[in-house]
Design a protein around this motif. Sequence first.
Motif, mmCIF file in Angstrom:
data_model
loop_
_atom_site.group_PDB
_atom_site.id
_atom_site.type_symbol
_atom_site.label_atom_id
_atom_site.label_comp_id
_atom_site.label_asym_id
_atom_site.label_seq_id
_atom_site.Cartn_x
_atom_site.Cartn_y
_atom_site.Cartn_z
ATOM 1 N N VAL A 53 1.147 -1.576 -0.162
ATOM 2 C CA VAL A 53 0.126 0.036 -0.035
ATOM 3 C C VAL A 53 0.862 1.443 0.165
ATOM 4 C CG1 VAL A 53 -1.772 1.535 1.530
ATOM 5 C CG2 VAL A 53 -2.137 -0.919 1.130
ATOM 6 N N ALA A 54 1.844 0.946 0.796
ATOM 7 C CA ALA A 54 2.861 2.585 0.876
ATOM 8 C C ALA A 54 3.243 2.787 -1.045
ATOM 9 C CB ALA A 54 3.923 1.957 2.181
ATOM 10 N N LEU A 55 4.062 1.421 -1.257
ATOM 11 C CA LEU A 55 4.302 1.495 -2.964
ATOM 12 C C LEU A 55 3.543 2.448 -3.371
ATOM 13 C CD1 LEU A 55 6.744 1.723 -4.179
ATOM 14 C CD2 LEU A 55 6.121 -1.331 -4.664
ATOM 15 N N CYS A 56 2.491 1.616 -3.481
ATOM 16 C CA CYS A 56 1.420 2.177 -4.498
ATOM 17 C C CYS A 56 1.022 3.640 -4.120
ATOM 18 C CB CYS A 56 -0.072 1.695 -4.191
ATOM 19 S SG CYS A 56 -1.139 1.707 -5.100
ATOM 20 N N LEU A 57 1.119 4.376 -3.033
ATOM 21 C CA LEU A 57 1.031 5.385 -2.140
ATOM 22 C C LEU A 57 2.158 6.536 -2.932
ATOM 23 C CD1 LEU A 57 -1.012 5.290 0.996
ATOM 24 C CD2 LEU A 57 -1.627 6.570 -0.854
ATOM 25 N N LYS A 58 2.979 5.903 -2.589
ATOM 26 C CA LYS A 58 4.092 6.190 -3.568
ATOM 27 C C LYS A 58 4.252 6.428 -5.098
ATOM 28 C CE LYS A 58 8.904 5.017 -3.360
ATOM 29 N NZ LYS A 58 9.420 4.494 -2.654
ATOM 30 N N LEU A 59 3.777 5.980 -5.583
ATOM 31 C CA LEU A 59 3.449 5.840 -6.993
ATOM 32 C C LEU A 59 1.987 6.487 -7.601
ATOM 33 C CD1 LEU A 59 4.199 1.906 -7.388
ATOM 34 C CD2 LEU A 59 5.766 3.795 -7.949
ATOM 35 N N VAL A 60 1.369 6.521 -7.234
ATOM 36 C CA VAL A 60 -0.492 7.120 -7.458
ATOM 37 C C VAL A 60 -0.265 8.676 -6.672
ATOM 38 C CG1 VAL A 60 -0.476 5.032 -8.568
ATOM 39 C CG2 VAL A 60 -1.811 5.538 -6.504
ATOM 40 N N GLU A 61 0.334 9.250 -6.188
ATOM 41 C CA GLU A 61 0.359 10.059 -4.887
ATOM 42 C C GLU A 61 -0.481 11.115 -5.953
ATOM 43 O OE1 GLU A 61 2.623 12.820 -1.608
ATOM 44 O OE2 GLU A 61 3.858 11.894 -3.122
ATOM 45 N N SER A 62 0.172 11.948 -6.830
ATOM 46 C CA SER A 62 0.433 12.997 -7.928
ATOM 47 C C SER A 62 -1.356 12.153 -8.651
ATOM 48 C CB SER A 62 1.084 13.485 -8.768
ATOM 49 O OG SER A 62 1.309 12.431 -10.051
ATOM 50 N N ASP A 63 -1.797 11.251 -8.773
ATOM 51 C CA ASP A 63 -2.484 11.393 -9.247
ATOM 52 C C ASP A 63 -4.041 11.395 -7.817
ATOM 53 O OD1 ASP A 63 -2.507 11.208 -12.314
ATOM 54 O OD2 ASP A 63 -1.528 9.277 -11.493
ATOM 55 N N LEU A 64 -3.283 10.933 -7.272
ATOM 56 C CA LEU A 64 -4.301 11.049 -5.999
ATOM 57 C C LEU A 64 -4.628 12.828 -5.587
ATOM 58 C CD1 LEU A 64 -4.003 7.686 -3.900
ATOM 59 C CD2 LEU A 64 -6.072 8.418 -4.221
ATOM 60 N N HIS A 65 -3.770 12.852 -5.437
ATOM 61 C CA HIS A 65 -3.575 14.795 -5.302
ATOM 62 C C HIS A 65 -4.790 14.912 -6.392
ATOM 63 C CE1 HIS A 65 -1.107 14.776 -2.013
ATOM 64 N NE2 HIS A 65 -0.164 14.267 -2.069
ATOM 65 N N ARG A 66 -4.375 15.107 -7.494
ATOM 66 C CA ARG A 66 -5.478 15.888 -8.439
ATOM 67 C C ARG A 66 -6.564 15.632 -8.301
ATOM 68 N NH1 ARG A 66 -0.406 15.239 -11.776
ATOM 69 N NH2 ARG A 66 -1.375 13.215 -12.368
ATOM 70 N N TYR A 67 -6.512 14.118 -8.036
ATOM 71 C CA TYR A 67 -8.219 13.566 -7.809
ATOM 72 C C TYR A 67 -9.278 14.302 -6.002
ATOM 73 C CZ TYR A 67 -12.159 10.882 -6.389
ATOM 74 O OH TYR A 67 -13.382 10.623 -5.461
ATOM 75 N N ALA A 68 -8.493 14.475 -5.787
ATOM 76 C CA ALA A 68 -8.833 14.736 -4.238
ATOM 77 C C ALA A 68 -9.421 16.371 -4.256
ATOM 78 C CB ALA A 68 -7.742 14.794 -2.842
ATOM 79 N N ALA A 69 -8.494 16.788 -4.815
ATOM 80 C CA ALA A 69 -8.546 18.518 -5.352
ATOM 81 C C ALA A 69 -10.045 18.694 -6.182
ATOM 82 C CB ALA A 69 -7.764 19.305 -6.240
ATOM 83 N N TRP A 70 -10.112 17.497 -7.533
ATOM 84 C CA TRP A 70 -11.230 17.315 -8.265
ATOM 85 C C TRP A 70 -12.164 17.016 -7.239
ATOM 86 C CZ3 TRP A 70 -14.772 13.861 -8.741
ATOM 87 C CH2 TRP A 70 -15.622 13.796 -9.695
ATOM 88 N N LYS A 71 -12.139 16.511 -6.531
ATOM 89 C CA LYS A 71 -13.334 16.074 -5.528
ATOM 90 C C LYS A 71 -13.664 16.975 -4.306
ATOM 91 C CE LYS A 71 -14.801 12.915 -2.449
ATOM 92 N NZ LYS A 71 -14.276 11.895 -1.498
ATOM 93 N N GLU A 72 -13.501 17.635 -3.912
ATOM 94 C CA GLU A 72 -13.414 19.000 -2.898
ATOM 95 C C GLU A 72 -13.722 20.209 -4.114
ATOM 96 O OE1 GLU A 72 -10.539 22.543 -0.358
ATOM 97 O OE2 GLU A 72 -10.536 20.188 -0.161
ATOM 98 N N LEU A 73 -13.567 20.003 -5.511
ATOM 99 C CA LEU A 73 -14.250 21.514 -5.839
ATOM 100 C C LEU A 73 -15.574 20.868 -6.883
ATOM 101 C CD1 LEU A 73 -14.112 23.691 -7.863
ATOM 102 C CD2 LEU A 73 -13.109 23.050 -9.779
ATOM 103 N N HIS A 74 -15.261 19.642 -6.924
ATOM 104 C CA HIS A 74 -17.106 18.927 -7.406
ATOM 105 C C HIS A 74 -18.379 19.276 -6.394
ATOM 106 C CE1 HIS A 74 -19.687 16.882 -9.753
ATOM 107 N NE2 HIS A 74 -20.133 15.980 -8.628
ATOM 108 N N ALA A 75 -17.747 19.062 -4.758
ATOM 109 C CA ALA A 75 -18.411 18.683 -3.771
ATOM 110 C C ALA A 75 -18.924 20.291 -2.923
ATOM 111 C CB ALA A 75 -17.422 18.383 -2.293
#
Length: 135
Positions: free
Chosen positions: A108-130
């Motif tokens: 899980v830790a490695l996955c988070l490191k690999l997809v961190e930027s995509d998760l940050h973009r998604y979290a920003a989109w989700k916040e804006l969408h909310a």
Amino acid sequence: MSAISDRKAREELERESRHVDEDSLESLLARQKKVEEKVQSSGRLNRFSTDIRLMFSLLRDFWNGRYRQVPWKTIAAIAGALLYVLNPLDLIPDMILGFGLLDDAGVVALCLKLVESDLHRYAAWKELHAETAGK
């Protein structure tokens, strides 16, 4: 020193990710509660609980077609990591008390490191969408 090497975590993540398809993604989404219960009951995985909820949210929004600004390799990596967590007989079987979830946490830790930027973009989109949905 980590419980499993980054190399071994990468091998396991890549192996699991290769098998991700629409059927396995749908099955994983149906088992979200099981993954979250496992995470909550484990000290090793519990520190990832917020990230894992965000990962499931991304997968669900992708699955439902609400968020597609993410490469398939990110979806496959996230799904692969979560499927790895579900597997009780992985690299270090979960029933080995004190050690059984160390490999899960490493993947899980490695996955988070690999997809961190995509998760940050998604979290920003989700916040804006909310915010825009509330107006």
